[in-house]
Design a protein around this motif. Structure first.
Motif, PDB file in Angstrom:
ATOM      1  N   ARG A 227      70.738 -51.890  -4.462  1.00  8.86           N
ATOM      2  CA  ARG A 227      70.434 -51.344  -3.141  1.00  8.86           C
ATOM      3  C   ARG A 227      69.854 -49.929  -3.234  1.00  8.86           C
ATOM      4  NH1 ARG A 227      69.242 -52.279   1.816  1.00  8.86           N
ATOM      5  NH2 ARG A 227      70.529 -51.549   3.502  1.00  8.86           N
ATOM      6  N   TYR A 228      70.306 -49.169  -4.243  1.00  8.19           N
ATOM      7  CA  TYR A 228      69.881 -47.764  -4.327  1.00  8.19           C
ATOM      8  C   TYR A 228      69.250 -47.456  -5.685  1.00  8.19           C
ATOM      9  CZ  TYR A 228      73.317 -47.688  -0.563  1.00  8.19           C
ATOM     10  OH  TYR A 228      74.010 -47.962   0.569  1.00  8.19           O
TER      11      TYR A 228
ATOM     12  N   VAL B 183      66.357 -46.305  -0.904  1.00 10.71           N
ATOM     13  CA  VAL B 183      67.250 -47.380  -0.461  1.00 10.71           C
ATOM     14  C   VAL B 183      66.396 -48.640  -0.378  1.00 10.71           C
ATOM     15  CG1 VAL B 183      68.815 -48.186   1.343  1.00 10.71           C
ATOM     16  CG2 VAL B 183      68.639 -45.745   0.861  1.00 10.71           C
TER      17      VAL B 183
ATOM     18  N   SER C 106      78.689 -48.488   0.001  1.00 12.72           N
ATOM     19  CA  SER C 106      78.358 -47.870   1.283  1.00 12.72           C
ATOM     20  C   SER C 106      77.404 -46.709   1.002  1.00 12.72           C
ATOM     21  CB  SER C 106      79.618 -47.353   1.955  1.00 12.72           C
ATOM     22  OG  SER C 106      80.153 -46.313   1.176  1.00 12.72           O
ATOM     23  N   GLU C 107      76.660 -46.316   2.021  1.00 10.04           N
ATOM     24  CA  GLU C 107      75.711 -45.199   1.839  1.00 10.04           C
ATOM     25  C   GLU C 107      76.459 -43.931   1.482  1.00 10.04           C
ATOM     26  OE1 GLU C 107      72.551 -44.413   4.449  1.00 10.04           O
ATOM     27  OE2 GLU C 107      72.007 -46.504   4.672  1.00 10.04           O
ATOM     28  N   GLU C 108      77.668 -43.831   2.045  1.00 10.69           N
ATOM     29  CA  GLU C 108      78.477 -42.637   1.781  1.00 10.69           C
ATOM     30  C   GLU C 108      78.853 -42.592   0.303  1.00 10.69           C
ATOM     31  OE1 GLU C 108      81.976 -42.587   4.153  1.00 10.69           O
ATOM     32  OE2 GLU C 108      82.611 -40.659   3.326  1.00 10.69           O
ATOM     33  N   ARG C 109      79.245 -43.757  -0.212  1.00  7.51           N
ATOM     34  CA  ARG C 109      79.640 -43.839  -1.618  1.00  7.51           C
ATOM     35  C   ARG C 109      78.424 -43.595  -2.520  1.00  7.51           C
ATOM     36  NH1 ARG C 109      82.155 -48.774  -4.931  1.00  7.51           N
ATOM     37  NH2 ARG C 109      83.466 -47.582  -6.335  1.00  7.51           N
ATOM     38  N   ALA C 110      77.300 -44.129  -2.067  1.00  6.92           N
ATOM     39  CA  ALA C 110      76.082 -43.947  -2.864  1.00  6.92           C
ATOM     40  C   ALA C 110      75.667 -42.488  -2.906  1.00  6.92           C
ATOM     41  CB  ALA C 110      74.956 -44.790  -2.273  1.00  6.92           C
ATOM     42  N   SER C 111      75.938 -41.778  -1.796  1.00  7.73           N
ATOM     43  CA  SER C 111      75.465 -40.391  -1.708  1.00  7.73           C
ATOM     44  C   SER C 111      76.213 -39.453  -2.650  1.00  7.73           C
ATOM     45  CB  SER C 111      75.576 -39.892  -0.269  1.00  7.73           C
ATOM     46  OG  SER C 111      76.937 -39.806   0.067  1.00  7.73           O
TER      47      SER C 111
ATOM     48  N   SER D 205      72.783 -37.024  -8.122  1.00  8.10           N
ATOM     49  CA  SER D 205      71.499 -36.908  -7.422  1.00  8.10           C
ATOM     50  C   SER D 205      70.687 -35.799  -8.080  1.00  8.10           C
ATOM     51  CB  SER D 205      71.730 -36.660  -5.936  1.00  8.10           C
ATOM     52  OG  SER D 205      72.469 -35.486  -5.782  1.00  8.10           O
TER      53      SER D 205
ATOM     54  N   ASN E 172      68.072 -43.835  -7.724  1.00  7.86           N
ATOM     55  CA  ASN E 172      67.828 -42.393  -7.772  1.00  7.86           C
ATOM     56  C   ASN E 172      66.860 -42.135  -8.917  1.00  7.86           C
ATOM     57  OD1 ASN E 172      69.551 -42.010  -5.689  1.00  7.86           O
ATOM     58  ND2 ASN E 172      71.239 -41.220  -6.914  1.00  7.86           N
TER      59      ASN E 172
ATOM     60  N   ARG F 174      78.558 -54.501  -2.773  1.00  5.65           N
ATOM     61  CA  ARG F 174      78.152 -53.545  -1.742  1.00  5.65           C
ATOM     62  C   ARG F 174      78.625 -52.132  -2.074  1.00  5.65           C
ATOM     63  NH1 ARG F 174      79.672 -57.841   2.032  1.00  5.65           N
ATOM     64  NH2 ARG F 174      77.753 -58.968   2.500  1.00  5.65           N
TER      65      ARG F 174
END
Lengths: 584, 581
Positions: free
Chosen positions: A427-428, A418, A389-394, A398, A430, A387
């Motif tokens: 999950r992600y 996503v 988190s979206e925060e970590r992914a952000s 980019s 880019n 997993r």
């Protein structure tokens, strides 16, 4: 020719007739000492091993429930459990059967211990079915082993086949449905094209996997068929024929849905590939397919019903009857019923047998406890999915990861996506889109991934043909060090060439040297206990460079693109390393 | 029993242990076996529950119906399918181009039109054709052409090259596509091989369905190669579909001193567009241009003013009238005793008819170069004219230009403000005033940005306005926005050298060396292309001179003189007192 009364066919036996046999055995009832043995057999033969397996079984259930094609898995399990409750003949086995039960229990527990040691929920799930079968064999002496076996098959249906065989079968069947739809639409002159796993009608593109998934997916239909076979106590031939008919109905169901979508879109401007139309169509077709399976099963059962004649039948008829009634031979021979009640022969499962099973059961519970500890203390486990988190992914690279002009490439777009939790891409994703001398170049960073995956399979399903896959040596001047890079050459049906280079690095920013290293996070339970449990399930990030060309690349162009890939990989890896360090 | 058996079996008492016995019992003569089989079938038939067996009937009917359709579809031959799909694709193409005969290469769907989904449909139809027959050239051509819509121009080019290889007679449409591609790349400043272009143009125009634009391009190339007769032939072919291309023919005749032929071609053009019902305003402009090109400016104005009565709100016509008056203004100049005299009334009319016409700056620049309105006497004369004849936009503009050139910024500002009070939409004045506001102390930058935004809202396609906006934003230290404005300006006119230099400066200030380098490379490319074009022009002009000399000996031979590329740039360079006095 007149038939004598004795030759007249008898009324066929009802499947329920067999219950008489069970009632007969229940009427005898177990003695108090046997009850005690049954309890101990239940405790060590089933309860303790299953308790030991429970941590990994829970993980396995978690992973199954998020996979659309295994959403159905509680149904056959519940049906199986209910049928076990209804099965009579609850008395301790003896003789050869007892020995086999103990042997199978040892085998099942042994597999469970090994599976837990290797931290493999799949092996543990398989072991659980073996253990249940062994226990039932020992505890239901009054029930034929074939019946127990068929009940256990219901539990086995929920085991995902290894190496994604089920997904492969699904894809193949969807391809057949697509092929059929293509023929159907050609027959009524509706313009269409099927490319890989995508059907296009006018400007509408429909993914076959999206249409053929859901409640009427192949695995769900198979489970329904199996439940039907077990519930109706079908003979082996009927069971096989019913199961064999499932792929046909799956294809027919998919074909009907595809044709409905195509005709609806082309002739009535109704889109049945999404929204309410999609749901209604899916429900109707699913119900129709299930009804078709049931009707077919009834019909097959009637066709393959044993002949119920009395004396005077010939050899061929006898053979036919034997074949069509197995394993319910006795049910079709009422005269044999009193004999069929199993006579107590040999020693029942005794102290030695139970001790034999109890020892590995205790080992199983110990190792299961350790697995439970690892599973609970690990925030990210291999099975439940790595997993981010979206925060970590952000914070990962980019749009600004590349300048608008990167070498000779001009950035024309950036798309972060996503995906669903079970997407093989992670999950992600880019995606950076570049334009280089009029050609499109795509760079993607996919994460988090838990294991290596052949990146080209996705392209194959869109109609690309793989021309070659080979590892690429990373030169020292690239400054990356050891890295496993693969190069893929493809061609689509229209002559366009596609080239992919891809490689991975882990969530510490370390390049991966071998493909097996990924998901080869196959650490055993001791290694997991020694290490920080969370480190046992590494996340991986994949860098991919895709470019297209109207012709094959020259050696010089290939070398230049490899160099470009190394540059891109290193750029994204370094940026990710910094970002991931900050996030820790 | 049909046949007598050797031994009857009590089948109700057969269990697994007797299985072997039963199998052994099957070892019998074929006749007995057949008999047993018949017995078995009789037993089987008599013991069936037919109702249950027929439960499968609805399922079987559905399966058979579906299967029959699938089989029918699969039995249709590939060639029939190819034919049908190709026909269907042609129908769809016909829907996208009801009146045009151009090639597919130039077809793009209009946003929001009802045919929006058609390109995808056509694409799908041709892909299916290609799936059924990999060697179908038309399908391959179309699929490759569609790739450009998704940004894969390079890949499309490579596929086209395989369809139309150089030095081989390939698929004409692919040759045409490659020719247009080369022209576009050349226009973007890329260096292209003229021989390759010529080859593809020749092959691409060989078919009957050659696009007018392609025919026109080939005629231009032939003209450059000093083949006027062939050039005219191709031009006329192009004009069959697009009469406006005759304007080029008229221009060529005029440049070569053949006014009679030019007038005849102009009359032909007027005749062609007269009865056209589509785009009436554009047709009026075309007719007017034909007259104007042949120095019949009054006739052109008459046509335009008649049209204006029909379409009083037409911006196209007002711009055309403005340009006609500009031409009349130029033609009004006379040289008496080394003194150039012009009729400012015509320039005034040009401004009044279309205040958004930025080309008026050209006339002002020309007047400045001739020294008109520069001397004290001339300025005084202009002031007198304004005092006596009331509003004279031309005189005001000349005064403002003169004030600016003499460094009297406040005076120039005053003149422009007066003009804008009368003509608030005069974009030229808006732009010039905005730039003047940046020169006063302290600079009036906020007002300047408002003015230039107004100018951009009226004329968003004028590169100069975006450049001015970039200058003002740079002064306001809004460098990122300034960069965007410069980029917009370059998008409209990629050959603007100064704008690119300013952009490079800003990138360097913002420590973006990679972007600065990319722009510097582009600048070098543009400068090289301009230099190349200039040298070609020079060569062409020399050739034209030689040709004219020859023409005095042989009047049939004419040499077209290509347009000066710098002149083309003038339109987009536009007015800017601050940078381009």
């Amino acid at each position: 020719m007149k038939r004598s009364a004795s030759e007249e066919p008898k009324r066929h036996a009802k499947p329920g007739d067999a219950l008489e046999s069970a009632a007969l055995s229940e009427a005898v009832g177990p003695s108090s000492s046997e009850k005690n043995r049954l309890r101990i057999w239940f405790f060590f033969g089933l309860f303790v091993p299953l308790l030991g397996m429970s941590p990994l079984l829970v993980l396995q259930m978690q992973s199954l429930i998020v996979q659309q094609r295994f959403l159905f898995f509680p149904i056959p399990i519940i049906v199986g459990v209910l049928l076990f409750f209804r099965t009579g003949g609850y008395r301790i086995a003896s003789g050869v059967r007892a020995k086999i039960a103990v042997g199978l229990a040892l085998l099942g527990i042994g597999i469970a211990v090994l599976g837990t040691f290797w931290f493999s929920p799949w092996i543990v799930q398989f072991a659980s079915v073996v253990v249940i079968f062994a226990w039932a064999l020992g505890a239901f002496a009054g029930t034929a082993w074939t019946r127990i076996f068929s009940l256990c098959c219901l539990f086995a249906v929920a085991i995902p086949p290894p190496s994604g065989v089920d997904a492969l079968i699904n894809t193949r069947l969807q391809t057949v449905a697509g092929w059929g739809c293509n023929g159907f639409l050609d027959a009524i002159w509706v313009p269409n094209i099927v490319e890989g796993n995508v059907l296009q009608i006018a400007d509408k593109k429909v993914k076959l996997s999206e249409i053929s998934g859901g409640p009427d997916s192949f695995a769900a239909l198979l489970a329904i068929g199996m439940a039907l076979v077990v519930l109706r106590r079908s003979t082996l031939l009927v069971a096989l024929a019913t199961v064999a008919s499932i792929p046909v109905f799956y294809v027919l169901g998919s074909l009907i849905r595809l044709v409905a979508i195509a005709i609806g879109f082309e002739n009535f401007e109704v889109d049945l590939s999404m929204g309410t139309g999609f749901i209604n169509c899916a429900i109707m077709v699913s119900l129709g397919t299930i009804a078709a399976v049931i009707l077919t099963h009834i019909s097959i059962a009637a066709i393959l019903e044993p002949i119920s004649t009395s004396k005077g039948a010939n050899n061929l008829t006898a053979l036919y009857r034997l074949m069509t009634s197995w394993p319910n031979t006795k049910e079709w021979s009422p005269q044999l019923l009193p004999e069929s009640a199993e006579k107590p022969g040999g020693a029942p499962i005794g102290r030695n047998g139970i001790v034999l099973v109890a020892v590995p059961s205790l080992i199983c519970i110990l190792i299961g406890g350790a697995a439970g500890y690892v599973a609970i203390s690990s925030a990210r486990t291999k099975v439940s999915g790595v997993r981010f988190s979206e925060e970590r992914a952000s914070i990962l690279p980019s749009q600004s990861a590349f300048p608008s002009q990167f070498g000779s490439m001009r950035m024309t777009g950036f798309t972060p996506t996503v995906h669903s939790a079970t997407n093989p891409l992670g999950r992600y994703s880019n995606l950076w889109k570049f334009e280089d001398k009029g050609s499109q170049v795509f760079v993607t960073l996919d994460f988090p991934l838990q294991s290596w995956r052949p990146v080209w399979t996705g392209y194959q399903s869109s109609g690309w043909k793989i021309l070659g896959v080979k590892p690429v040596e990373v030169p020292a001047e690239a400054g990356i060090g050891n890295l496993h890079v693969e190069e893929v050459a493809m061609q689509n049906p229209y002559g366009l060439y596609g080239f992919i280079w891809y490689a991975f690095f882990d969530d510490q920013g370390v390049p991966t040297i071998e493909d097996k290293e990924l998901g080869g996070g196959r650490l055993n339970i001791i290694q997991r206990l020694q290490k920080n449990p969370s480190a046992a399930s590494k996340a991986y990030l994949q860098v991919q460079l895709f470019l297209e060309s109207g012709r094959e690349l020259t050696e010089r162009e290939t070398q230049a693109n490899r160099k470009l890939f190394f540059e891109i990989y290193e750029r994204l890896r370094q940026q990710s390393e910094v970002a991931l360090k900050q996030s820790r | 029993m049909f046949f007598k058996r050797n031994k009857s079996i009590d089948i109700d008492h057969i269990d697994r242990s007797k299985f072997v016995t039963v199998v052994r019992g099957l070892w019998m003569s074929p006749v007995d076996l057949a008999g047993e089989f018949l017995d078995l079938s009789t037993y089987w038939r008599r013991t069936r529950r037919w109702g249950a067996i027929f439960a499968i009937l609805p399922v079987a009917i559905v399966a058979v119906v579906l299967g029959s359709f699938v089989a029918a579809g699969k039995m249709v031959t590939d060639s029939s399918k190819v034919e049908w799909y190709a026909e269907r694709a042609n129908d769809e193409i016909a829907k996208t181009e009801p009146a045009s005969t151009g090639s597919e290469a130039s077809k793009q769907p209009e946003e929001g039109s009802s045919s929006k989904r058609l390109p995808e449909v056509i694409d799908m139809l041709y892909r299916r054709v290609l799936q059924l027959n990999k060697n179908n050239k038309l399908a391959k051509f179309y699929v490759a052409n569609q790739m450009t819509r998704y940004g894969s121009r390079g890949s499309a080019r490579q596929i086209m090259e395989s369809l139309a290889p150089i030095q081989t007679s390939g698929y004409p449409r692919a040759h045409a596509w490659l020719a247009m591609d080369l022209i576009e790349r050349g226009q973007k400043g890329e260096s292209i091989n003229l021989d390759t272009l010529k080859y593809h143009l020749k092959r691409g125009t060989s078919g009957d369905d050659a696009a007018p634009s392609l025919l026109f391009a080939y005629s231009q190339l032939l003209q450059q190669e000093n083949k006027p007769a062939e050039s005219q032939e191709y031009l006329k072919k192009a004009a069959q579909a697009e009469p406006q291309l005759l304007l080029n023919s008229i221009n060529t005749y005029m440049q070569n001193g053949l006014p009679a032929q030019a007038a005849a071609t102009a009359d032909l053009l007027v005749e062609k567009v007269k009865d056209k019902t589509s785009n009436p305003e554009e047709n009026i402009v075309l007719a007017a241009q034909a007259y104007a090109f042949t120095d019949r400016i009054d006739k052109a104005l008459e046509v335009l003013q008649t049209g204006m009565k029909r379409f009083p709100k037409s911006t196209i016509l007002s711009r055309a009238i403005s340009n006609a008056f500009r031409q009349k203004f130029r033609m009004s100049s006379t040289n008496l005793n080394n003194q150039v005299q012009v009729n400012l009334e015509f320039l005034n009319a040009a401004i009044a008819f279309d205040p958004t016409n930025v080309s008026i700056q050209d006339e002002l620049n020309a007047l400045a170069q001739l020294g008109i309105g520069q001397s004290d006497a001339a300025i005084e004369a202009l002031r007198v004219q304004i005092a006596t004849s009331g509003t004279s936009f031309a005189a005001r503009l000349l005064l403002a230009e003169s004030s600016f050139r003499r460094g009297e910024i406040l005076s120039a500002i005053n003149d422009y403000e007066v003009i804008l009070a009368e003509l608030p939409k005069m974009t030229l004045a808006l732009n010039n005033l905005a730039m003047l506001y940046t020169l006063v102390v302290p600079p009036r930058l906020e007002e300047a940005i408002q003015l230039i935004d107004r100018a951009i809202s009226i004329g968003p396609t004028v590169a100069e306005f975006h450049d001015s906006r970039g200058d003002i934003l740079a002064l306001l230290k809004r460098k990122e926005e300034a960069i965007n404005s410069y980029l917009l300006s370059l998008e409209k006119s990629p050959t603007r050298v100064e704008t690119r230099e300013k952009l490079i400066g800003l990138y360097e200030e913002l420590s973006q060396p990679e972007l600065a380098k990319a722009q510097r490379d582009k600048l070098a490319e543009v400068q090289q292309a301009i230099e190349l074009q200039r040298s070609k022009m020079k060569e062409a002009q020399e050739q034209a001179t030689r040709q004219k000399e020859a023409a005095t000996r042989t009047p049939e031979t004419t040499t077209p003189v290509p347009e000066d590329p710098d002149k083309a740039n003038e339109e987009v360079t536009g007015p800017k007192p601050a940078n381009e006095p």
